[in-house]
Design a protein around this motif. Sequence first.
Motif, short mmCIF file in Angstrom:
data_model
loop_
_atom_site.label_atom_id
_atom_site.label_comp_id
_atom_site.label_asym_id
_atom_site.label_seq_id
_atom_site.Cartn_x
_atom_site.Cartn_y
_atom_site.Cartn_z
N GLU A 278 0.81 -1.22 0.00
CA GLU A 278 0.00 0.00 0.00
C GLU A 278 0.85 1.26 0.00
N PHE A 279 2.06 1.20 0.52
CA PHE A 279 2.93 2.37 0.60
C PHE A 279 3.28 2.91 -0.79
N GLY A 280 3.43 4.25 -0.88
CA GLY A 280 4.05 4.84 -2.05
C GLY A 280 3.16 5.60 -2.99
N SER A 281 1.87 5.77 -2.67
CA SER A 281 0.96 6.39 -3.62
C SER A 281 1.01 7.92 -3.62
N ASP A 282 1.70 8.54 -2.68
CA ASP A 282 1.83 10.01 -2.69
C ASP A 282 2.64 10.43 -3.92
N LEU A 283 2.15 11.45 -4.63
CA LEU A 283 2.79 11.92 -5.86
C LEU A 283 3.08 13.42 -5.76
N ILE A 293 7.99 12.55 -8.03
CA ILE A 293 8.44 11.92 -6.78
C ILE A 293 7.34 10.97 -6.31
N PHE A 294 7.71 9.73 -6.01
CA PHE A 294 6.74 8.73 -5.57
C PHE A 294 7.45 7.74 -4.66
N GLY A 295 6.70 6.79 -4.12
CA GLY A 295 7.28 5.78 -3.23
C GLY A 295 7.07 4.38 -3.76
N SER A 296 7.90 3.46 -3.31
CA SER A 296 7.77 2.06 -3.73
C SER A 296 8.45 1.16 -2.71
N LYS A 298 9.46 -1.94 -3.81
CA LYS A 298 9.92 -2.98 -4.72
C LYS A 298 11.23 -3.62 -4.27
N MET A 299 12.01 -2.92 -3.45
CA MET A 299 13.27 -3.47 -2.97
C MET A 299 13.12 -4.17 -1.63
N GLY A 300 11.88 -4.36 -1.19
CA GLY A 300 11.63 -5.04 0.08
C GLY A 300 11.36 -4.08 1.22
N TYR A 301 11.86 -2.86 1.13
CA TYR A 301 11.64 -1.83 2.14
C TYR A 301 11.00 -0.62 1.46
N PRO A 302 10.11 0.09 2.15
CA PRO A 302 9.48 1.27 1.55
C PRO A 302 10.46 2.43 1.44
N HIS A 303 10.66 2.94 0.21
CA HIS A 303 11.60 4.04 -0.02
C HIS A 303 11.03 5.02 -1.04
N ILE A 304 11.73 6.15 -1.20
CA ILE A 304 11.29 7.25 -2.06
C ILE A 304 12.08 7.21 -3.37
N LYS A 310 10.69 13.06 -18.75
CA LYS A 310 11.03 13.04 -20.18
C LYS A 310 11.64 11.71 -20.59
N THR A 311 12.64 11.25 -19.84
CA THR A 311 13.33 10.01 -20.20
C THR A 311 12.69 8.78 -19.57
N LYS A 312 11.87 9.01 -18.53
CA LYS A 312 11.21 7.94 -17.76
C LYS A 312 12.20 7.06 -16.99
N ASN A 313 13.40 7.54 -16.84
CA ASN A 313 14.36 6.85 -15.97
C ASN A 313 14.06 7.22 -14.53
N TYR A 314 14.17 6.25 -13.65
CA TYR A 314 13.91 6.52 -12.24
C TYR A 314 15.08 6.05 -11.38
N ASP A 315 15.15 6.65 -10.19
CA ASP A 315 16.25 6.35 -9.28
C ASP A 315 15.73 6.45 -7.86
N SER A 316 16.26 5.64 -6.96
CA SER A 316 15.84 5.70 -5.55
C SER A 316 16.58 6.82 -4.85
N LEU A 317 15.82 7.67 -4.17
CA LEU A 317 16.43 8.75 -3.39
C LEU A 317 16.91 8.24 -2.04
N THR A 318 16.22 7.24 -1.51
CA THR A 318 16.61 6.63 -0.24
C THR A 318 16.77 5.13 -0.45
N ARG A 319 17.60 4.53 0.32
CA ARG A 319 17.79 3.08 0.23
C ARG A 319 18.37 2.57 1.54
#
Length: 673
Positions: A278-283, A293-296, A298-304, A310-319
Amino acid sequence: MRQVIIFLFCLVSIGFSEIKIDPDFIFKYPRIWGNTPMAPCWSYDDSRIAFLWNDKGGESREVFTVYLPSGRPAKRTNFFNSDSLITDSKISCLKWFPKSNRLLFVYNNNIFTLLVENNKITSLNINCSVEIEPEISPDEKYLVYNKDSKTYLYSFNEKQEIPLEGQCLSSKHSNCKYQWSSNSQKFAIQKLFITDENLALCEGIYFYNTQNDQDILSLIPFSNNIFLRNFIWADNDNTIIYDHVSNNLKSRLILSLSIESGVLDTLYSEEASNWIPEFGSDLYINYKENKLIFGSSKMGYPHIFSLDLKTKNYDSLTRGHWDILDFHADKQGNNIFFRATKDSPVNSQIYKINLLSKKIKTVSYQSGTHNFTLSHSGKKMANIFSNSSHSPELYYSETIPQSKMIKLTRSPLFNFRDYKIRQPEYKSINVNNFKENIHYKLWLPESNLTQNKFPLIVCINNNFDSEYTINRFDELSLFNQLLSEKGFVVAQMNCTSLTRFAAENKKNFLLRLINRQKAEISAVTEHLGQNGFVDGSEIGLFGWGYNGFLISEMLLEEPEMFKVGVVLSGYPVWDKVQTSYQSAIYQNLTKDDSLLVFSDKLTLSSNLLFLQSPKNNISNFFDSNLFVKKMIYNRSKVDFIFYHWEKEYFSKDVTNIDIAKKVCHYFRTNLYY
């Protein structure tokens, strides 16, 4: 002279003697939660905070405002009798107007406005449903709200109610909401579909235009019913970006939708073997950097995460191996503020991260439970803070690191001056075949631990998706202290959460999760049993909801370890509701009956107490009514207490106090000490 000294010593001893927990006082509703400030919101210029509070100690909260930085709370409404502690009516949907020092709120389904300057309260003489909050247009010309499953506009200038076309179902279990465009010319709302299982799925999005005679600008349907988790306006109000999850919960998409052309563009996709957390739906959008900016999890822990639009590349801000509980961005999207367990698995703090530098700084400095609301500028925050020593109060601080927290409220009925709220000990153990430590907190009886052995009670405290912030002022902590004062060693532990385990395991994960959780309970129990002050033959278990299922299994499978169990089928919290998304997860869990076979052992040698309501929340795992009947038929030592709770939740002070006393009595009767 000697008699005088003895007399003075007795007076000092009495003055400093500790009064133990009294259920009739401590657990009386609303003393625990009635004073807690709620719903803080910031004025447009960040000069004032409005919130709901009762300065006399009742549950009926009035509207208060405070002028910063050093003002005192000013009471703005007087709807309730100050002598009445409990009322069914309440104020909700409190918010500021976007450009003026006016407030809007709902009371008894009627909409009111309040001009702070002269404290003038005006009723709009219209009813509304609070399941979808009314929203004010940015130019303050209109108010949009829901009534009788239809959408209405109210014109502040003409003082007129305008019905709009199109049915708009609402559900208190969904996140359905109105979203105004920044230019106030249009707004959007989900079109919901309520399933037979009471799940709120989305069929499409209505777009309304306030600038022409056409009520419905368009209805863009979805090909399949989905869980629409959130949506925001973008691209100068020409595009909607929305986050949705498929109805089987295994696929997530973040899409951009052009309102004029109806063209969809996929920005982000995510697949899950079991379900999308459920985590990560804030946009949020940083327009300068053109990033979403969103949350996910997908790495097992909730992160931003941040995504280049434009490029649709994404990166984790926290890990890292720690949890983010929630996050908020400032108006520009430059800084993201979040609550997390980054520095300690048993305490949360507030942090901020800059989108460009990606440097994380600690904003708060006190450990406990933080529930903060960011100001519009992102330079201030209102924070409802509490921990095991301090009751929930509203604080103000700036968002620079280590900023001083200024207390704004002082709740009178949180009067624990005569009670010593003890700080539990925080412990963790490492088990070889587990990746992570198991954390728990411990209350010890106030006796000579070196010369006595005490019975042990292990409290299983899993929420739906467990937060590890266990350093907090809460009702369960008070109850655990009550048990310790009765002569028990009490350990409160968190088992591995559903979300965490589901993200790491693909096949038969539920059956493996149950076995993992039972192994964690056994590990903590065995570890505590090695202490010289614990009587290893006198051990009990206590929990509610899903944990009642675990406790029943433990008593059946390991009767030599556990002597007593107490199961509460409801949740001991106020006004708790499950979201539609959470309900869907539990429904998906129980579709495969082979995963949920209850233990074949139906002969119970331990003592088990069931406290249950007409609708229990563990029937998906096993029918506790039938289970108790089978236990009694097999002459097992099972007791059953039935409460007529509202739904499955505790809602009355009398019941709450009665349960505290009955649980204490049951443990004292069946555990030797």
